[in-house]
Design a protein around this motif. Sequence first.
Motif, PDB file in Angstrom:
ATOM      1  N   GLY A 118      41.662  50.629  46.638  1.00 58.20           N
ATOM      2  CA  GLY A 118      40.284  50.575  46.586  1.00 58.20           C
ATOM      3  C   GLY A 118      39.907  51.712  45.869  1.00 58.20           C
ATOM      4  O   GLY A 118      38.686  51.645  45.011  1.00 58.20           O
ATOM      5  N   GLU A 119      40.554  53.115  45.646  1.00 55.64           N
ATOM      6  CA  GLU A 119      39.817  53.889  44.685  1.00 55.64           C
ATOM      7  C   GLU A 119      40.134  53.701  43.409  1.00 55.64           C
ATOM      8  O   GLU A 119      39.735  54.262  42.318  1.00 55.64           O
ATOM      9  CB  GLU A 119      40.288  55.209  45.107  1.00 55.64           C
ATOM     10  N   ASP A 120      41.070  52.611  43.074  1.00 52.16           N
ATOM     11  CA  ASP A 120      41.517  52.383  41.645  1.00 52.16           C
ATOM     12  C   ASP A 120      40.695  51.080  41.317  1.00 52.16           C
ATOM     13  O   ASP A 120      40.440  50.995  39.971  1.00 52.16           O
ATOM     14  CB  ASP A 120      42.935  52.094  41.652  1.00 52.16           C
ATOM     15  N   TYR A 121      40.230  50.380  41.974  1.00 54.16           N
ATOM     16  CA  TYR A 121      39.662  48.983  41.690  1.00 54.16           C
ATOM     17  C   TYR A 121      38.525  48.630  42.685  1.00 54.16           C
ATOM     18  O   TYR A 121      38.603  48.568  43.825  1.00 54.16           O
ATOM     19  CB  TYR A 121      40.586  47.788  41.672  1.00 54.16           C
ATOM     20  N   ASP A 122      37.476  48.241  42.000  1.00 54.94           N
ATOM     21  CA  ASP A 122      36.130  47.953  42.768  1.00 54.94           C
ATOM     22  C   ASP A 122      36.251  46.331  43.055  1.00 54.94           C
ATOM     23  O   ASP A 122      35.760  45.900  44.115  1.00 54.94           O
ATOM     24  CB  ASP A 122      34.945  48.091  41.866  1.00 54.94           C
ATOM     25  N   GLY A 123      36.867  45.718  42.085  1.00 51.80           N
ATOM     26  CA  GLY A 123      36.922  44.164  42.272  1.00 51.80           C
ATOM     27  C   GLY A 123      38.270  43.525  41.631  1.00 51.80           C
ATOM     28  O   GLY A 123      38.587  44.360  40.547  1.00 51.80           O
ATOM     29  N   ALA A 124      38.865  42.439  42.100  1.00 49.29           N
ATOM     30  CA  ALA A 124      39.627  41.808  41.256  1.00 49.29           C
ATOM     31  C   ALA A 124      39.602  40.246  41.371  1.00 49.29           C
ATOM     32  O   ALA A 124      38.815  39.750  42.146  1.00 49.29           O
ATOM     33  CB  ALA A 124      41.049  41.964  41.864  1.00 49.29           C
ATOM     34  N   ALA A 125      39.499  39.608  39.896  1.00 52.06           N
ATOM     35  CA  ALA A 125      39.668  38.051  39.883  1.00 52.06           C
ATOM     36  C   ALA A 125      41.117  37.619  39.959  1.00 52.06           C
ATOM     37  O   ALA A 125      41.910  38.148  39.081  1.00 52.06           O
ATOM     38  CB  ALA A 125      38.978  37.761  38.593  1.00 52.06           C
ATOM     39  N   ILE A 126      41.447  36.897  40.841  1.00 53.60           N
ATOM     40  CA  ILE A 126      43.003  36.444  41.234  1.00 53.60           C
ATOM     41  C   ILE A 126      43.329  35.062  40.823  1.00 53.60           C
ATOM     42  O   ILE A 126      42.693  34.088  41.372  1.00 53.60           O
ATOM     43  CB  ILE A 126      43.239  36.860  42.704  1.00 53.60           C
ATOM     44  N   MET A 127      44.072  34.849  40.097  1.00 56.60           N
ATOM     45  CA  MET A 127      44.757  33.538  39.506  1.00 56.60           C
ATOM     46  C   MET A 127      46.068  33.415  40.327  1.00 56.60           C
ATOM     47  O   MET A 127      47.017  34.399  39.715  1.00 56.60           O
ATOM     48  CB  MET A 127      44.720  33.618  38.228  1.00 56.60           C
ATOM     49  N   ALA A 128      46.322  32.825  41.361  1.00 55.15           N
ATOM     50  CA  ALA A 128      47.586  32.857  41.964  1.00 55.15           C
ATOM     51  C   ALA A 128      47.596  31.752  42.908  1.00 55.15           C
ATOM     52  O   ALA A 128      46.614  31.091  43.316  1.00 55.15           O
ATOM     53  CB  ALA A 128      47.862  34.043  42.752  1.00 55.15           C
ATOM     54  N   PRO A 129      48.810  31.182  43.359  1.00 57.32           N
ATOM     55  CA  PRO A 129      49.130  30.074  43.946  1.00 57.32           C
ATOM     56  C   PRO A 129      48.353  30.269  45.362  1.00 57.32           C
ATOM     57  O   PRO A 129      48.364  31.439  45.999  1.00 57.32           O
ATOM     58  CB  PRO A 129      50.400  29.682  43.919  1.00 57.32           C
ATOM     59  N   GLU A 130      48.222  29.271  46.244  1.00 55.60           N
ATOM     60  CA  GLU A 130      47.964  29.459  47.475  1.00 55.60           C
ATOM     61  C   GLU A 130      49.280  29.294  48.512  1.00 55.60           C
ATOM     62  O   GLU A 130      49.558  28.409  48.601  1.00 55.60           O
ATOM     63  CB  GLU A 130      46.766  28.184  47.954  1.00 55.60           C
ATOM     64  N   THR A 131      49.358  30.357  49.051  1.00 52.02           N
ATOM     65  CA  THR A 131      50.620  30.713  49.826  1.00 52.02           C
ATOM     66  C   THR A 131      50.146  31.726  51.255  1.00 52.02           C
ATOM     67  O   THR A 131      49.257  32.448  50.882  1.00 52.02           O
ATOM     68  CB  THR A 131      51.899  31.053  49.431  1.00 52.02           C
ATOM     69  N   PRO A 132      50.731  31.387  52.238  1.00 49.76           N
ATOM     70  CA  PRO A 132      50.156  32.289  53.166  1.00 49.76           C
ATOM     71  C   PRO A 132      50.372  33.791  52.939  1.00 49.76           C
ATOM     72  O   PRO A 132      49.563  34.792  53.297  1.00 49.76           O
ATOM     73  CB  PRO A 132      51.097  31.850  54.351  1.00 49.76           C
ATOM     74  N   GLN A 133      51.484  33.967  52.225  1.00 51.61           N
ATOM     75  CA  GLN A 133      51.663  35.521  51.953  1.00 51.61           C
ATOM     76  C   GLN A 133      50.787  36.223  51.016  1.00 51.61           C
ATOM     77  O   GLN A 133      50.374  37.201  51.267  1.00 51.61           O
ATOM     78  CB  GLN A 133      53.118  35.775  51.209  1.00 51.61           C
ATOM     79  N   ILE A 134      50.348  35.355  49.992  1.00 56.13           N
ATOM     80  CA  ILE A 134      49.431  35.876  49.132  1.00 56.13           C
ATOM     81  C   ILE A 134      47.774  35.947  49.778  1.00 56.13           C
ATOM     82  O   ILE A 134      47.133  36.658  49.370  1.00 56.13           O
ATOM     83  CB  ILE A 134      49.226  34.753  47.907  1.00 56.13           C
ATOM     84  N   ARG A 135      47.662  34.741  50.667  1.00 51.35           N
ATOM     85  CA  ARG A 135      46.276  34.688  51.327  1.00 51.35           C
ATOM     86  C   ARG A 135      46.176  35.853  52.146  1.00 51.35           C
ATOM     87  O   ARG A 135      45.069  36.583  52.110  1.00 51.35           O
ATOM     88  CB  ARG A 135      46.261  33.415  51.999  1.00 51.35           C
TER      89      ARG A 135
END
Length: 340
Positions: A118-135
């Motif tokens: 969190g101290e490195d990034y305020d926000g992220a736009a994520i383009m990734a498949p829908e899997t339980p691990q990534i979710r």
Amino acid sequence: MRPTTKDLAETAGVSLATVDRVLNGRSGVRQKTIDAVNEAIRSLGFERNQFAATLARQKGYRFAFILPKDGDEYLAEIIKRIEETKEAGRAEMLDIKVLRVDEQNPHETARYLSRLKGEDYDGAAIMAPETPQIRDAIRRMKERGILTIPFVSNQRDEDQHDFVGIDNRAAGRTVGRLMGRFIGPREGTIAVLTDTMQARDSLERRLGFDEVINGSFPMLSVLPTLETYGEPERTFDIVRNVLSHQKALAGFYVMGSEARVPLKALANFCDTQTFTAIAHEKTPTTIQGLRAGKLDAVVTQDPGHLVRSAVRILRSKCENRTTLASQEKIRIEILIEENL
């Protein structure tokens, strides 16, 4: 006179310091107090001077675009637009980075996301498949204070209002309508090709496509979706097998966002003018395909609009304000040779 932070404090019944903490998203404020300040913002029509607020904050915002490691022409277009936005955002103290993940390895992607702080990034736009691990990894990012939005490829548990991309089910329906009209009254089969059905955009496009074909064009049958996993050799094998075994092929739908390799495979094994071919996204290959008569139509979304919208939404979430829905809606565009 425009309402001020002093007016907000008086209406919400809190101190100016508390208003400042709520406006800047700082911790240590009870939810009841946050709700009172937000209600005062709505009732007074308060609009913050964001440039002055950024200067007062004494630091800008740090956003990341988390994109697949493997990609081709359309991903290159997105990265190009990110770099343009990064340069334009320097005056507003925006720091934007591109991070790449192996979308074919959800466990490795989840581990990568878990290392973001969190101290490195305020926000992220994520383009990734829908899997339980990534979710689950995305949920933990939020717990660490990193605001996230789904980018191009949606995640089921995300707030649909924050998704940056076209309505993929509507995009699939659009292709279905075009395909059925272009093929006409003859019977035949339609082949559908994509990188992976783990990506929610492919799943929703297929659902929308089937809705229209099954409902309006019963003389056409759609084959099960063929997954290439982004591998050129596998793509060529799949295309060759389809063309060898489907003698009544009436249409070919390249459902994923990267069409260069599938179209190259089609051109290598057949004359695509014998059937209707439709792909997604405007790239050098799809433009060339339209001009050469190898493609009948391209259904696309503007990568520049995608990137700018993602930045605006992330910033608005950081600043605890809403965006203009009509401005952020990504339009479905249809390209044919005549309107390039």
